[in-house]
Scaffold this active site. Structure first.
Site, PDB file in Angstrom:
ATOM      1  N   ASN A   9      10.397  27.543  30.027  1.00 38.04           N
ATOM      2  CA  ASN A   9       9.182  27.445  29.226  1.00 38.04           C
ATOM      3  C   ASN A   9       8.188  26.453  29.813  1.00 38.04           C
ATOM      4  O   ASN A   9       6.979  26.624  29.690  1.00 38.04           O
ATOM      5  CB  ASN A   9       9.533  27.033  27.795  1.00 38.04           C
ATOM      6  N   ASN A  11       9.165  24.329  33.012  1.00 37.26           N
ATOM      7  CA  ASN A  11       9.417  24.072  34.428  1.00 37.26           C
ATOM      8  C   ASN A  11       9.907  25.321  35.144  1.00 37.26           C
ATOM      9  O   ASN A  11      10.476  26.234  34.524  1.00 37.26           O
ATOM     10  CB  ASN A  11      10.456  22.961  34.598  1.00 37.26           C
ATOM     11  N   ASP A 102      18.159  32.875  30.008  1.00 35.45           N
ATOM     12  CA  ASP A 102      18.561  31.572  30.537  1.00 35.45           C
ATOM     13  C   ASP A 102      19.911  31.145  29.976  1.00 35.45           C
ATOM     14  O   ASP A 102      20.756  30.606  30.704  1.00 35.45           O
ATOM     15  CB  ASP A 102      17.490  30.513  30.253  1.00 35.45           C
ATOM     16  N   THR A 176       8.902   2.448  13.986  1.00 34.77           N
ATOM     17  CA  THR A 176       8.890   3.848  13.575  1.00 34.77           C
ATOM     18  C   THR A 176       8.929   4.806  14.759  1.00 34.77           C
ATOM     19  O   THR A 176       9.704   5.765  14.773  1.00 34.77           O
ATOM     20  CB  THR A 176       7.650   4.141  12.713  1.00 34.77           C
TER      21      THR A 176
END
Length: 258
Positions: A9, A11, A102, A176
């Site tokens: 998606n 690389n 994949d 956070t």
């Protein structure tokens, strides 16, 4: 020499395969196209005998690769397609083509490495978990957002300020952004441990007396090295696992129409 190409998606990875086996893997971010440095590297290659491609990056990018292969070497790229039964692997899906190619290639790669049973974890744009039982039987799997997608979706769906989302060395954080980054890493690592244990339990139940040997735990994908240190059990990092699956296909008379 064969040229093996894994289009993800985000690389694109490739490697050469010759009589000595699979060569070093090279990767680039494709951004929906082929970077000039990649084209230059391919142009300098000796002409391959075959070009095999695993593509989840979209039809347009696949067609771009096919055109380049024709222009450079006068070959038709062979695009892998998921099959129910192939080289000892039996896919669990009722509709095998719904299993990403994949994932299928990674399972073929796992079998080629001698894994009798395995959990295959691929951490990239998405995080996929596939369970391989004894004798090549795929049991199914799970799909989660990858690390970046997991964090981005949380920030987009809440009013949490992203801050600097860098993980900590502890399993908790006092900021956070760091809490989100650390939490996403531990979530994927914990799921890998849980599924691996479930598979081991199932294999042991089937074995009857005594415990079955632990299944292999194979980690691949660009973010695999980030979660691997958090998994408290033996594992193997195999960045080239999808290419290993393509290499198995290339070593046979396999064709897409087979």
């Amino acid at each position: 020499m064969n040229l093996l190409i894994d289009i993800g998606n985000t690389n694109l990875h490739w490697a050469r395969q010759d009589a000595a086996g699979l060569g070093p893997m090279t990767g680039v971010r494709h951004g929906g196209g082929l970077p000039l440095d990649l084209l230059a590297a391919w142009e300098a290659l000796d002409p391959p005998r075959r070009v095999l491609v695993g593509n989840v990056g979209g039809a347009d990018l696949g067609e771009t690769v096919a055109r380049v292969v024709r222009a450079y070497w006068g070959l038709e790229a062979q695009f892998a397609v998921t099959r129910r039964d192939c080289l000892g692997l039996r896919v669990a899906y009722a509709q095998p083509t719904r299993l990403g190619v994949d994932r299928w290639l990674a399972l073929l790669g796992a079998l080629g490495r001698g894994a009798a049973a395995a959990l295959v974890v691929d951490v990239g744009t998405a995080a996929t978990f596939d369970v391989l039982a004894s004798a090549g039987q795929h049991l199914g799997g799970l799909i989660l957002p990858g690390l970046t997608m997991m964090r981005d979706s949380l920030f987009a769906g809440t009013r949490i300020p992203p801050g600097e989302p860098e993980p900590t060395d502890e399993p908790w954080a006092a900021d956070t952004g760091a809490a989100v980054a650390t939490g996403s890493l531990h979530a994927l690592a914990a799921l890998a441990e849980r599924l691996h244990q479930r598979l081991w339990d199932r294999l042991s139940e089937s074995a009857g007396a005594g415990s079955a040997p632990p299944p292999a735990l194979l980690i691949t994908g660009g973010d695999g090295p980030r979660i691997a240190p958090l998994i408290a059990r033996p594992l193997e990092l195999v960045p080239e696992l999808v290419l290993c699956g393509l290499a198995r296909l290339a070593s046979t008379q396999w064709r897409p129409e087979n």
